[in-house]
Scaffold this active site. Structure first.
Site, PDB file in Angstrom:
ATOM      1  N   SER A  43      71.266 -13.012   8.615  1.00  0.00           N
ATOM      2  CA  SER A  43      71.676 -14.213   7.895  1.00  0.00           C
ATOM      3  C   SER A  43      70.909 -14.334   6.581  1.00  0.00           C
ATOM      4  CB  SER A  43      71.511 -15.442   8.787  1.00  0.00           C
ATOM      5  OG  SER A  43      72.215 -16.543   8.268  1.00  0.00           O
ATOM      6  N   ASP A  97      82.568 -15.309  12.331  1.00  0.00           N
ATOM      7  CA  ASP A  97      81.331 -15.986  11.926  1.00  0.00           C
ATOM      8  C   ASP A  97      81.662 -17.303  11.220  1.00  0.00           C
ATOM      9  OD1 ASP A  97      78.918 -16.808  10.676  1.00  0.00           O
ATOM     10  OD2 ASP A  97      78.217 -14.734  10.534  1.00  0.00           O
ATOM     11  N   HIS A 128      78.224 -15.891  14.623  1.00  0.00           N
ATOM     12  CA  HIS A 128      76.998 -15.642  13.845  1.00  0.00           C
ATOM     13  C   HIS A 128      75.933 -15.202  14.837  1.00  0.00           C
ATOM     14  CE1 HIS A 128      74.855 -15.967  10.075  1.00  0.00           C
ATOM     15  NE2 HIS A 128      73.925 -16.752  10.596  1.00  0.00           N
TER      16      HIS A 128
END
Length: 147
Positions: A43, A97, A128
């Protein structure tokens, strides 16, 4: 740029970059050669892996980018360092995601490809997160870049 690019905290990114560079410098001082170092992140960590890795003045073993994107994409062409032009880059993303849209990762990949980087791209049916298949692909890639 897009809304999401305008929301990027450039000062924060560059401050984090300095901190990561200090960690790398410490490893190199301890005798680890740069070409045995992989920068990896998930991320925002993925964004930082690219922020640091593409600008780093010594050739690294690899850059791993999980469920993230290329930050400051409009600046990378001018700021990148030739030392990591041929460094292997592993990019992986979940097709569902909800945090970092797949399209943003794909756009990042295309920017990097246009700049001549070697991208190994994977997408997985997940959100995610990380999947068992992704872990397996990461392990294979790490063995390849660190041998």
């Amino acid at each position: 740029g897009t809304d999401i690019q305008r929301r990027e905290d450039e000062a924060g990114l560059r401050k984090s970059q300095e901190q990561i560079e200090a960690l790398i410098a410490r490893e190199i001082e301890r005798g680890v050669s740069a070409n045995k170092i992989v920068i990896a992140g998930f991320s925002q960590g993925c964004a930082m892996s690219l922020q640091v890795g593409l600008r780093h003045p010594h050739s690294l073993a690899g850059i791993m980018c999980l469920s993230g994107y290329l930050p400051l994409a409009d600046k990378i062409a001018n700021e990148r360092h030739a030392a990591n032009q041929n460094t292997p880059i592993f990019m992986a993303h979940g097709t569902a995601d909800p945090v970092v849209p797949l399209q943003r990762a794909e756009q990042s990949r295309e920017v990097l490809k246009q700049l001549g980087y070697q991208i190994e791209w994977h997408d997985y049916w997940m959100q995610h997160s990380v999947s068992p298949q992704e872990i397996s692909d990461i392990a294979r890639w790490l063995r390849k870049v660190l041998n």
